[in-house]
Design a protein around this motif. Sequence first.
Motif, PDB file in Angstrom:
ATOM      1  N   SER A  17       0.828  -1.188  -0.026  1.00 16.82           N
ATOM      2  CA  SER A  17      -0.143   0.148  -0.215  1.00 16.82           C
ATOM      3  C   SER A  17       0.864   1.376  -0.028  1.00 16.82           C
ATOM      4  CB  SER A  17      -0.945   0.125   1.277  1.00 16.82           C
ATOM      5  OG  SER A  17      -0.141  -0.121   2.292  1.00 16.82           O
ATOM      6  N   ALA A  18       0.338   2.399  -0.154  1.00 14.64           N
ATOM      7  CA  ALA A  18       0.990   3.641  -0.213  1.00 14.64           C
ATOM      8  C   ALA A  18       1.861   4.125   0.764  1.00 14.64           C
ATOM      9  CB  ALA A  18       0.039   4.994  -0.639  1.00 14.64           C
ATOM     10  N   SER A  19       1.552   3.719   2.039  1.00 13.45           N
ATOM     11  CA  SER A  19       2.300   4.027   3.304  1.00 13.45           C
ATOM     12  C   SER A  19       3.528   3.160   3.232  1.00 13.45           C
ATOM     13  CB  SER A  19       1.408   3.376   4.524  1.00 13.45           C
ATOM     14  OG  SER A  19       0.951   2.217   4.606  1.00 13.45           O
ATOM     15  N   MET A  20       3.759   2.043   2.249  1.00 12.84           N
ATOM     16  CA  MET A  20       5.067   1.358   2.387  1.00 12.84           C
ATOM     17  C   MET A  20       5.927   2.060   1.357  1.00 12.84           C
ATOM     18  SD  MET A  20       4.905  -1.220   4.049  1.00 12.84           S
ATOM     19  CE  MET A  20       6.032  -2.391   3.886  1.00 12.84           C
ATOM     20  N   THR A  21       5.772   3.319   0.705  1.00 14.14           N
ATOM     21  CA  THR A  21       6.510   4.072   0.014  1.00 14.14           C
ATOM     22  C   THR A  21       7.908   4.377   0.517  1.00 14.14           C
ATOM     23  OG1 THR A  21       4.740   4.853  -1.340  1.00 14.14           O
ATOM     24  CG2 THR A  21       6.857   6.215  -1.456  1.00 14.14           C
ATOM     25  N   GLY A  22       8.967   4.323  -0.088  1.00 10.81           N
ATOM     26  CA  GLY A  22      10.254   4.698   0.259  1.00 10.81           C
ATOM     27  C   GLY A  22      11.039   3.605   0.952  1.00 10.81           C
ATOM     28  N   GLU A  23      11.696   3.848   2.155  1.00 11.46           N
ATOM     29  CA  GLU A  23      12.591   2.863   2.737  1.00 11.46           C
ATOM     30  C   GLU A  23      11.714   1.584   3.200  1.00 11.46           C
ATOM     31  OE1 GLU A  23      15.188   2.104   6.715  1.00 11.46           O
ATOM     32  OE2 GLU A  23      13.975   3.962   6.794  1.00 11.46           O
ATOM     33  N   PRO A  24      10.529   1.569   3.543  1.00 13.63           N
ATOM     34  CA  PRO A  24       9.928   0.237   3.813  1.00 13.63           C
ATOM     35  C   PRO A  24       9.656  -0.616   2.561  1.00 13.63           C
ATOM     36  CG  PRO A  24       8.652   2.181   4.694  1.00 13.63           C
ATOM     37  CD  PRO A  24       9.693   2.648   4.063  1.00 13.63           C
ATOM     38  N   PHE A  56      -0.661  -6.948  -1.976  1.00 15.09           N
ATOM     39  CA  PHE A  56      -1.815  -6.317  -1.888  1.00 15.09           C
ATOM     40  C   PHE A  56      -1.631  -4.908  -1.595  1.00 15.09           C
ATOM     41  CE2 PHE A  56      -0.497  -8.387   2.193  1.00 15.09           C
ATOM     42  CZ  PHE A  56      -1.118  -7.210   3.252  1.00 15.09           C
ATOM     43  N   ASP A  57      -2.346  -4.006  -2.488  1.00 13.88           N
ATOM     44  CA  ASP A  57      -2.349  -2.774  -2.422  1.00 13.88           C
ATOM     45  C   ASP A  57      -4.079  -2.372  -2.540  1.00 13.88           C
ATOM     46  OD1 ASP A  57      -2.899  -2.771  -4.979  1.00 13.88           O
ATOM     47  OD2 ASP A  57      -0.810  -2.767  -5.190  1.00 13.88           O
ATOM     48  N   SER A  58      -4.495  -1.879  -3.430  1.00 15.58           N
ATOM     49  CA  SER A  58      -6.070  -1.626  -3.554  1.00 15.58           C
ATOM     50  C   SER A  58      -6.695  -3.085  -4.106  1.00 15.58           C
ATOM     51  CB  SER A  58      -6.449  -0.639  -4.354  1.00 15.58           C
ATOM     52  OG  SER A  58      -6.016   0.792  -3.808  1.00 15.58           O
ATOM     53  N   THR A  78       5.696  -2.276  -6.405  1.00 19.18           N
ATOM     54  CA  THR A  78       5.515  -1.000  -6.441  1.00 19.18           C
ATOM     55  C   THR A  78       4.453  -0.434  -5.376  1.00 19.18           C
ATOM     56  OG1 THR A  78       5.923  -1.122  -8.743  1.00 19.18           O
ATOM     57  CG2 THR A  78       4.979   0.817  -8.116  1.00 19.18           C
ATOM     58  N   PRO A  79       4.748   0.394  -4.430  1.00 17.57           N
ATOM     59  CA  PRO A  79       3.684   0.856  -3.419  1.00 17.57           C
ATOM     60  C   PRO A  79       2.679   1.670  -4.094  1.00 17.57           C
ATOM     61  CG  PRO A  79       5.486   1.572  -2.903  1.00 17.57           C
ATOM     62  CD  PRO A  79       5.862   0.804  -4.009  1.00 17.57           C
ATOM     63  N   GLY A  80       1.430   1.575  -3.565  1.00 20.17           N
ATOM     64  CA  GLY A  80       0.429   2.537  -3.872  1.00 20.17           C
ATOM     65  C   GLY A  80      -0.935   2.076  -3.607  1.00 20.17           C
ATOM     66  N   GLY A  81      -1.975   2.841  -3.220  1.00 19.07           N
ATOM     67  CA  GLY A  81      -3.243   2.400  -3.160  1.00 19.07           C
ATOM     68  C   GLY A  81      -3.502   2.075  -1.573  1.00 19.07           C
ATOM     69  N   THR A 119       2.210  -6.453   7.056  1.00 13.44           N
ATOM     70  CA  THR A 119       1.436  -5.411   6.841  1.00 13.44           C
ATOM     71  C   THR A 119       1.807  -4.252   7.824  1.00 13.44           C
ATOM     72  OG1 THR A 119      -0.795  -4.707   6.652  1.00 13.44           O
ATOM     73  CG2 THR A 119      -0.292  -6.404   8.239  1.00 13.44           C
ATOM     74  N   ASP A 120       1.377  -3.027   7.282  1.00  6.76           N
ATOM     75  CA  ASP A 120       1.828  -2.093   8.268  1.00  6.76           C
ATOM     76  C   ASP A 120       0.420  -1.133   8.617  1.00  6.76           C
ATOM     77  OD1 ASP A 120       1.328  -0.436   5.678  1.00  6.76           O
ATOM     78  OD2 ASP A 120       2.792   0.966   6.213  1.00  6.76           O
ATOM     79  N   GLY A 121      -0.527  -1.592   8.089  1.00  7.62           N
ATOM     80  CA  GLY A 121      -1.800  -1.001   8.357  1.00  7.62           C
ATOM     81  C   GLY A 121      -3.069  -1.903   8.950  1.00  7.62           C
ATOM     82  N   VAL A 122      -4.223  -1.209   8.545  1.00  8.10           N
ATOM     83  CA  VAL A 122      -5.509  -1.836   9.000  1.00  8.10           C
ATOM     84  C   VAL A 122      -6.216  -2.222   7.711  1.00  8.10           C
ATOM     85  CG1 VAL A 122      -7.782  -1.424  10.128  1.00  8.10           C
ATOM     86  CG2 VAL A 122      -5.480  -0.368  10.871  1.00  8.10           C
ATOM     87  N   PRO A 123      -6.753  -3.490   7.431  1.00 13.73           N
ATOM     88  CA  PRO A 123      -7.431  -3.793   6.263  1.00 13.73           C
ATOM     89  C   PRO A 123      -8.488  -2.833   5.732  1.00 13.73           C
ATOM     90  CG  PRO A 123      -7.369  -5.645   7.860  1.00 13.73           C
ATOM     91  CD  PRO A 123      -6.954  -4.666   8.439  1.00 13.73           C
TER      92      PRO A 123
END
Length: 197
Positions: A17-24, A56-58, A78-81, A119-123
């Motif tokens: 997902s988008a929050s994984m952009t960059g170093e993660p 998994f992203d969107s 590729t992160p996003g969504g 995962t770094d977030g909530v479903p």
Amino acid sequence: MESYTRRLPVYLLLDCSASMTGEPIEAVRQGVKALVNELKSDPQALEAAHLSVITFDSRARQVIPLTELSQFKMPSLTPGGATSLGGALQMLRKCVEEETLPGGPGRKGDWRPLVFILTDGVPTDADLFLEEARRIPALRLGALVACAAGADADTGYLHKLTDQVLMLNTLSAGDLARFFSWVSGAVAAHFPGHPGR
């Protein structure tokens, strides 16, 4: 069927997902590479372990079908969504049912699959997630480990899926490297006669 080599299916479900952009996401890439190299150095794992990657992203995709380690090629991440973890579980169920060989009369079949979720977030598809979480036990997995990484990761949902939930305080390269190294050890320990057994 006498010549059939029992495979140990290993499924990685990776949050892109988008929050994984960059170093993660870069740390995840390096972690997967290190995991594959570590498993390749173990003769039993090299022979039997087969690796699949579901991102998994969107939406969820199986970017690498169940592949023997010697043929494994690093996927593009590729992160996003959003965070469609429910979709990823649905994809996992489909892949396990289609790709693994169950035991039966006169044959052992594959080892029970091992599944590792990062995962770094909530479903963001919570209803589908809860529906799929109820269906997962029917797969009779060898292990299902979920890793909640970073300050925004929610362990509440993951505990509805599995009792084996790991927490990483950060998404740093060091923490993620330790997670993938732990995965490598967990995979190797599933082989009979391994020191970890």
